[in-house]
Enzyme design. Structure first.
Site, PDB file in Angstrom:
ATOM      1  CB  CYS A 128       4.854  41.081  36.547  1.00  0.00           C
ATOM      2  SG  CYS A 128       5.931  41.423  37.345  1.00  0.00           S
TER       3      CYS A 128
ATOM      4  CD  GLU B   9       1.549  41.661  42.005  1.00  0.00           C
ATOM      5  OE1 GLU B   9       2.739  42.092  42.248  1.00  0.00           O
ATOM      6  OE2 GLU B   9       2.198  40.402  42.737  1.00  0.00           O
TER       7      GLU B   9
END
Length: 463
Positions: A319, A353
């Site tokens: 993140c 990601e």
């Protein structure tokens, strides 16, 4: 439906709002919730096809009650293998060809991962290109240009991954989590208006302001609670090791197992500004890299990114977030650049990601484009021959994963196929645009100021 009919949850109707140009508009919105305060009804609306961060409570006066659409049942989207959509096969790519830089007046072959590059003049304007050895013809698929796309970087939709400190998981996307639950957060000298739901304790959601300690990120019910906490909190920087400092910018490495409380509080704060993510409280498998700005009062959090200690899929970011007061000032690219500097020290290539948020996708596309163009424009001819570089070499130099290099070249529309060769062509517009962008990019990571020793987490038991 008739005017004056009761508006209930699930109804859709036009709602008055001000756009970016401060003009009135009536976009279609869905009513997510209704509440009554002192006999006055308030409606929580989500504007259809707008980002959820624009959702808000509105009064009845802003509703167009003449055009109400009743609640409708949502049709289930067809799925393949239990996941929404299907991932098309990616084109075969030859990663061993040299890239050749060509000049602008002649048509130039397209670039591949290992083809050489040279420069030719083209109708008076200079074009640079990177050419490849003969090989398979490139398929016509290329990266989409929708800036709000949540697809993976190579243009193919990717199923959400069910691991991560904040992972994508729409199965919990109920009415409760679709609504912002925190009105305002006070963090140091800033007051932040959250964009999305975050699972803070229920009793805190009714407060007009949630107070956070800007150094340890603990939350309190009132300003008095915060002031009392500050007399006891001896932190003036994030816990963990300072691994980078240049000027007023520092980075701290925080182990999610050793500093569990701080890591969980950081995730709670981050969830206020990250949609498409679900919070996991198990922070043990993660490292958190917090960027701060220093002044006489301490090290103030600007943003952060997290990464898995062991990633089987070459993820170097789980993140990433720049807090709203610091956005549009170059800090986002600085976080991304730092993540790749760590990958360089580790001797790996990395990728973030997926899915990326809309703002994350924009930042990564911009960073990848600038970094790759910087490499291509810096190529010099040797021995009278056109300069050559391969996609593998670009990946090794930058630590950007090969798939991201290819998708960026496609996004920039640089790849062409000509006479059995792949060539990258850089038009004058692209070169000038890149040079203008680099003049504005003042904040850069200085590798000499990084003091980081990677650990082999596979040999450290349970970390």
């Amino acid at each position: 439906m008739a005017e004056g009919m009761d508006v209930s949850e699930g109804c859709r109707l036009p709602v008055l709002r001000r756009n970016q140009d401060n003009e009135d508009e009536w976009p279609l919105a869905e009513i997510l919730s209704v509440k009554d305060i002192s006999g006055r009804k308030l409606f929580y609306v989500h504007y259809i096809d707008f980002n959820k961060r624009l959702d808000e409570w509105v009064t009845q006066e802003r509703l167009d009650l003449k055009r109400v659409q009743g609640p409708r049942k949502e049709a289930k989207t067809p799925t393949k293998n239990g996941l929404p959509g299907s991932r098309p096969g990616s084109p075969d790519r030859d990663t061993k060809r040299k890239l050749e830089v060509v000049s602008p007046a002649t048509p130039v072959p397209a670039a591949t991962e290992t083809s050489p590059a040279s420069v030719f003049p083209q109708n008076g304007s200079t074009r640079r290109a990177v050419a490849a050895q003969p090989g398979r013809k490139r398929k016509s698929t290329c990266l989409g240009t929708d800036e709000d796309s949540q697809d993976s970087s190579d243009g193919a939709p990717q199923a959400p991954r069910m691991t991560g400190s904040l992972v994508s998981d729409r199965s919990h996307d109920d009415i409760v989590t679709r609504m912002k639950n925190i009105e305002c957060i006070e963090l140091g000298r800033h007051r932040l208006k959250p964009w999305y739901f975050s699972p803070y304790p229920q009793e805190l959601t009714a407060l007009p302001v949630l107070y956070l300690c800007e150094f340890c990120l603990k939350y309190g019910h009132s300003l008095r609670c915060l002031q009392r906490h500050l007399t006891k909190c001896d932190l003036r920087h994030p816990p963990g090791n300072e691994i980078y400092r240049k000027g007023t910018i520092s980075f701290f490495e925080i182990d999610g197992r050793k500093n569990k409380s701080y890591s969980q509080n950081l995730c709670l704060l981050a969830k206020c500004f990250l949609d498409h993510k679900t919070l996991y409280y198990d922070t043990d498998p993660f490292l958190f890299y917090v960027m701060t700005e220093y002044d006489c009062k301490g090290f103030h959090i600007v943003g952060y990114f997290s990464k898995e200690k062991e990633s089987t899929e070459d993820y170097n970011v789980a993140c990433i977030l720049t807090l709203p007061p610091y956005q549009r000032r170059g800090y986002g690219k600085l976080l991304i650049e730092f993540s790749y500097e760590l990958s360089k020290v580790e001797g790996k290539t990395g990728t973030p990601e997926k899915p990326l948020s809309d703002l994350g996708l924009l930042s990564y596309r911009s960073y990848w484009s600038q970094t790759i163009l910087e490499i291509l424009m810096g190529l010099k001819a040797e021995g009278g021959e056109r300069p050559q570089i391969t996609i593998n070499e670009i990946s090794e130099i930058t630590s950007i994963k090969k798939e991201d290099v290819i998708s960026t070249l496609q996004y920039l529309n640089l790849i062409n196929y000509y006479k059995g060769q792949y060539i990258l062509t850089l038009s004058e517009d692209i070169v000038e645009g890149h040079e203008r962008a680099m003049l504005k990019r003042v904040l850069r990571i200085d590798a000499k100021c990084l003091h980081f020793t990677p650990k082999d987490w596979s040999k450290r038991g349970k970390w």
